[in-house]
Structures are given as C-alpha cells and as structure tokens.
Write an enzyme that holds these catalytic residues in place. Structure first.
Site, mmCIF file in Angstrom:
data_model
loop_
_atom_site.group_PDB
_atom_site.id
_atom_site.type_symbol
_atom_site.label_atom_id
_atom_site.label_comp_id
_atom_site.label_asym_id
_atom_site.label_seq_id
_atom_site.Cartn_x
_atom_site.Cartn_y
_atom_site.Cartn_z
ATOM 1 N N HIS A 276 37.103 53.093 34.471
ATOM 2 C CA HIS A 276 35.785 52.725 34.455
ATOM 3 C C HIS A 276 35.049 52.887 35.696
ATOM 4 C CE1 HIS A 276 35.632 48.833 36.745
ATOM 5 N NE2 HIS A 276 37.069 48.650 36.101
ATOM 6 N N ASP A 288 37.849 48.365 42.486
ATOM 7 C CA ASP A 288 37.703 48.019 41.128
ATOM 8 C C ASP A 288 36.386 48.590 40.841
ATOM 9 O OD1 ASP A 288 37.651 47.080 38.516
ATOM 10 O OD2 ASP A 288 37.354 45.066 39.153
ATOM 11 N N GLU A 321 32.143 48.355 31.870
ATOM 12 C CA GLU A 321 33.504 47.696 31.527
ATOM 13 C C GLU A 321 33.467 46.382 32.119
ATOM 14 O OE1 GLU A 321 37.573 46.670 32.710
ATOM 15 O OE2 GLU A 321 35.816 46.777 33.788
ATOM 16 N N HIS A 452 36.127 41.723 43.060
ATOM 17 C CA HIS A 452 34.961 41.085 42.833
ATOM 18 C C HIS A 452 34.260 40.501 43.923
ATOM 19 C CE1 HIS A 452 35.571 41.508 37.965
ATOM 20 N NE2 HIS A 452 35.769 42.401 38.714
#
Length: 524
Positions: A276, A288, A321, A452
């Site tokens: 993603h 990420d 995603e 995150h």
C-alpha cells in the site's frame, strides 16, 4: 498497515462503509490465450533468482524512500489517502515505472467513509477529553448523552457480577480495558442499565476499538486513553456528571491504485505483488508503508531489464489501505465478478512494513504452523510461504511466523481463494526476549515504536531490515516469474500471446469500516 481507526482529511476521523462502483474497467489480463503446458514442459525463460536478488539493493530502495520523505515534507508531513501527498507519491511511482519501460495505469475506486462530527467526553466542570467511537457502536444524538458516571467493582466490567451492587441505571459506565472483549464490556454495562460506556486503555495511548459486529448494544461506546480514563474515574468518584457525544456522517470519495506489469510472461499465469502506497495523516509513513512501496518499486525497476519471463508479474501500489484495505478490496472484488479472472492469478505476495526499526523477520504463516488463520487459507499459500522461508533458510537467516490474520492487503485475495503470503517486520507488538535472541534489538518495546506517529520518518527506517527483506522479495519474484508449479502446477512459458498492457479495475465495494484485528500484526 491499517489501524483500527484512521484520520482522513485534516481534523477528521474516517472508516469505511459500503462503496460504489467506479469507472468500468476492461477485462483483466487481456494479453492473449496462453494455455497451460503439458506434463514435462521445460522451464523456458528462467531468471537467475540468486543473481536477481543481488540486483535489488538497499541503496536502490533507499533512493525511493528518500523521495517519499521529500514528498511528505512538501505536503503537510504526510502521504495519506485523499491528500496531495498521496497524489505526489503516486506520480513518483508512475514516473519511475514509465522510465523503466512499463505501461502504468491508475485504477480508480469510489468508497464511502464516515466523517466524525463529534467525539468527546465532557465533565460537568467543562473539562473535555478526546474519545474514539468504537466500530459498530451507535451514535449519540447531537449534544450527546449527559448522565452520572459509574465504575464496575472490578474495573474491567466483563460480567454481571462486575456490576453487582453498583448503581449503574441511567449512567455512563467507565470501564478499564482488559480481561475480555470490548463487546462483552458493552453488553454487561447495558445489561446493568448504563446508557453509554467509555472503555479506557491500560497503556498510555488512545484506545481504538471495535465491538466486532453490529447490533450487539443500543448504547454509544467509545475508547479513551489511560490517563484520561483515570481522570474520568476520579470525576465519577467526585460525583461529576459526564456528557458523551460520538456521531458521524457519511461522504463519498474517490482514490486509486497504481498498477503496472511486465511486458513479458504468459498471460494465464500472473504473479501479483502489492504494497500500500498511502500512509496515515499523523506522519510521513516511511515504514508504514513507504518501505514496502519502495522495495516493490526497486524490484519492478530491476525486473524490467529482464526481457524474457515465463510468467507475467504484476505490481500494485494500493490506495486507501489505511482506511480499511479499500483499494485492494475493490480491485479483487471486480476481478471476482469477471469469470475466470482470479484463476489467472497464480499467487499474491504482500509487503506491508519491511523496515521496522526494532524488527523481526516475519513471514505470513500460510501453512498455519504457528497461528491458526481466522479464514480458510487457499491452497498454494503454504507453497508461496515456502519460497520465502526456503530463501531465508538457505542463508541461515532467522525468521518467525506472522499471523495470517487479514490485517493487510492480502485479505481480499485469500477471501477469494487466491494463494498468498508475504513479509512483515512488525508494527505495534512488543518485542520478546526470544525475538531479541534471533534478530537483536530491544525487548519490551514495539517492533516499530513510531507506528502511525510523526516519527515514522526516514531516520527511523532500518537499513538492516531493508537489506534483508529487499533481496528476499527479489528472489521470490524471480523464482515465481520463472516457475509456479509448486503452487498451481504451472511451469514453462506457455503460449505468450500479444501483450495489451496492464489491466485496471475500478469497481468494487470496500468492507464496512476499517477495523481488523489479529495476533502478531497488531494487538486489539
């Protein structure tokens, strides 16, 4: 990697609802007939997998990561879906692929998402705390519900006994995380007479939770951080009333995947690799999932130099995603609606977070040797996993199983019977002493302490992890571009046919909400 709840657009929170169809796409894999060869057919155009693994270098991957960092820096510090940072990321991938000789397609999809109008718990004193509405929990009316608070006698509030002797009727229940599911806590609180519930975390961060399914309770339920939970419990003890307000509305948006595939290779046997491209709003998303995206891009660039392949290799950079696996789900669901199209895919390889700073070398446990999967694992998945584990074993590289839980973009593939596996270096699970013995690093903290957050930047991507994972991805790609017979019985080049460019698929539905849960990947 998708979280339980993800911000979309500045100052809002979003999760999925059922999407709508996007532009009608041409049939998938429209290269030519290409039948399967008979028994004993030779290997055809073999790629030297060992040599190819050496061609995909950390230095090459790092150049792409540096550009993704620059893009985030120029676009409000993130590359989230529906932002200019995502658009710029996609343009970089497209330019790089076109220079390598690929025909590149944007694959659009539309979807609904929930824009949060209010998420707060306010004390009668006026002090306000941020909360997160749990997935599948009802909303409040505008203005919320105001009531005294109540606390169960064993703090976790899992059963009727937890509320024995507590005056909970007409109150907002304030409950600690732990000992049972969020759904069990909400059900017990409602049965005790509560008209709302707040579950606070047992670690220092916001709690993002799910009830698991709709219709379990009729009361609003929200998550809160540990420190805020303690303050709310103290306010309840002091007799301070609480106001809980959680509500949202649905809007429709459009995003896109980026798709490219090799010009060489038989058209009825396609190996799909995906990562993603979007991140979260809270940071640049370099692990990420800039890491998986960059590795995939460098593999594609180097594979373009191979003029003859037995099997077509398709590369996909998935959109949205982080909002709930939207792009990959839309793509697979459209293929599922076209007769025989999914049958053309030999296997799917997923790469989501492969540069974690406190890394493990994880391989999705398709053979369920460590973790029982929550869904039926398609035949051929264990053989796909074995390509990676065999590579690592041949180099005496330690590896561990990662739960095949459906927490990333392979979910739609395995739900539709397509074999899959992939690699993962860890997110927010805590590193164990046993993992430190295998991989080094620090026990007692997360595999990615920056998961995150704004600190998920290039300075916190592990070169060492990339140096292990990038050649593994390259080796698997070259091996399967040559031969997938262990997975689906297909070997040799077949009848190549004429290539018409990459297929793109814009129709499909996104799953309701974006909350998935599982073992090693991410905790509940």
């Amino acid at each position: 990697m998708a979280a339980r709840r993800t911000t979309v657009l500045a100052g809002t929170l979003a999760t999925l609802v059922l999407g709508t169809s996007a532009l009608l796409a041409p049939p998938a894999l429209a290269h030519g007939p290409g039948g399967r060869p008979g028994p004993g057919h030779g290997p055809g155009h073999a790629v030297d997998a060992e040599r190819f693994a050496r061609q995909v270098t950390t230095r090459g991957v790092w150049r792409h990561l540096e550009e993704l960092q620059r893009i985030a820096d120029r676009h409000d510090g993130n590359r989230a879906a529906l932002t200019e940072g995502y658009e710029a990321s996609a343009r970089y991938v497209e330019r790089t692929l076109k220079r390598a000789g690929y025909e590149v397609t944007r694959d659009p999809f539309t979807f609904g998402f929930e824009v949060i109008d209010a998420e707060a718990l306010t004390l009668g004193t006026g002090e306000t705390f941020a909360v997160d509405q749990m997935q599948y929990a009802p909303s409040t009316a505008e203005g919320g519900v105001t009531a005294p608070g109540s606390v169960p006698n064993d703090v976790t509030g899992c059963t009727a006994d937890s509320w024995a002797g507590v005056e909970a009727t007409g109150t907002i229940a304030v409950i600690s995380r732990g000992a049972c599911s969020f759904a069990e806590k909400a059900i017990a609180a409602q049965a005790a007479g509560a008209i709302g519930a707040v579950v606070y975390n047992n670690v220092e961060e916001m709690l993002f939770g799910t009830l698991g399914e709709e219709g379990l309770v009729d009361i609003p339920v929200a998550g809160a951080g540990q420190a805020d939970g303690a303050a709310i419990v103290a306010a309840v003890a002091a007799g301070t009333p609480l106001t809980l307000e959680v509500r949202y509305h649905v809007e429709e948006e459009e995003s896109f995947n980026v798709i490219a595939e090799t010009k060489a290779g038989r058209d009825d046997n396609v190996v799909v690799l995906g990562a993603h491209l979007d991140g979260v709003e809270d940071g640049p998303g370099l692990n990420d999932n800039g890491s998986g995206s960059a590795v995939l891009l460098e593999v594609a660039v180097q594979l373009a130099k191979q003029k003859k392949l037995n099997n077509t290799v398709r590369f996909a950079w998935w959109g949205a995603e982080e909002l709930g696996l939207i792009g990959s789900t839309a793509y697979v669901e459209e293929l599922a609606g076209q007769e025989g199209e999914l049958d053309r895919i030999a296997t799917y390889l997923n790469f989501d977070m492969v540069g974690s700073p406190n890394y493990v070398i994880g391989v999705y446990d398709a053979d369920q040797s460590t973790y029982e999967a929550p869904v039926d694992v398609p035949p051929g998945s264990a053989e796909t996993e074995a390509v990676f584990t065999g590579y690592f074993d041949s180099r005496d590289q330690a590896w561990v199983d990662t739960e095949f839980s459906g927490r990333s973009d392979y979910q739609a593939f395995i739900l539709n019977g397509v074999p899959a596996s992939g690699l993962f270096t860890g997110a927010d699970d805590i590193k164990t002493d046993e993992e430190v013995a295998l991989f080094g690093g620090t026990a007692g903290i997360r595999h990615d302490p920056n998961y995150h957050t704004p600190a998920d930047d290039l300075s916190n991507v592990s070169r060492e992890a990339i140096g292990i994972m990038a050649p593994a991805v390259a080796f698997a790609t070259a091996s399967l571009a040559t031969d997938t017979s262990a997975i689906n019985g297909v070997s040799g080049p077949g009848d190549q046919g004429h290539h018409h460019g990459p297929s793109h698929h814009g129709k499909g539905r996104a799953p309701h909400h974006g909350h998935e849960h599982g073992g090693l990947l991410k905790a509940s």
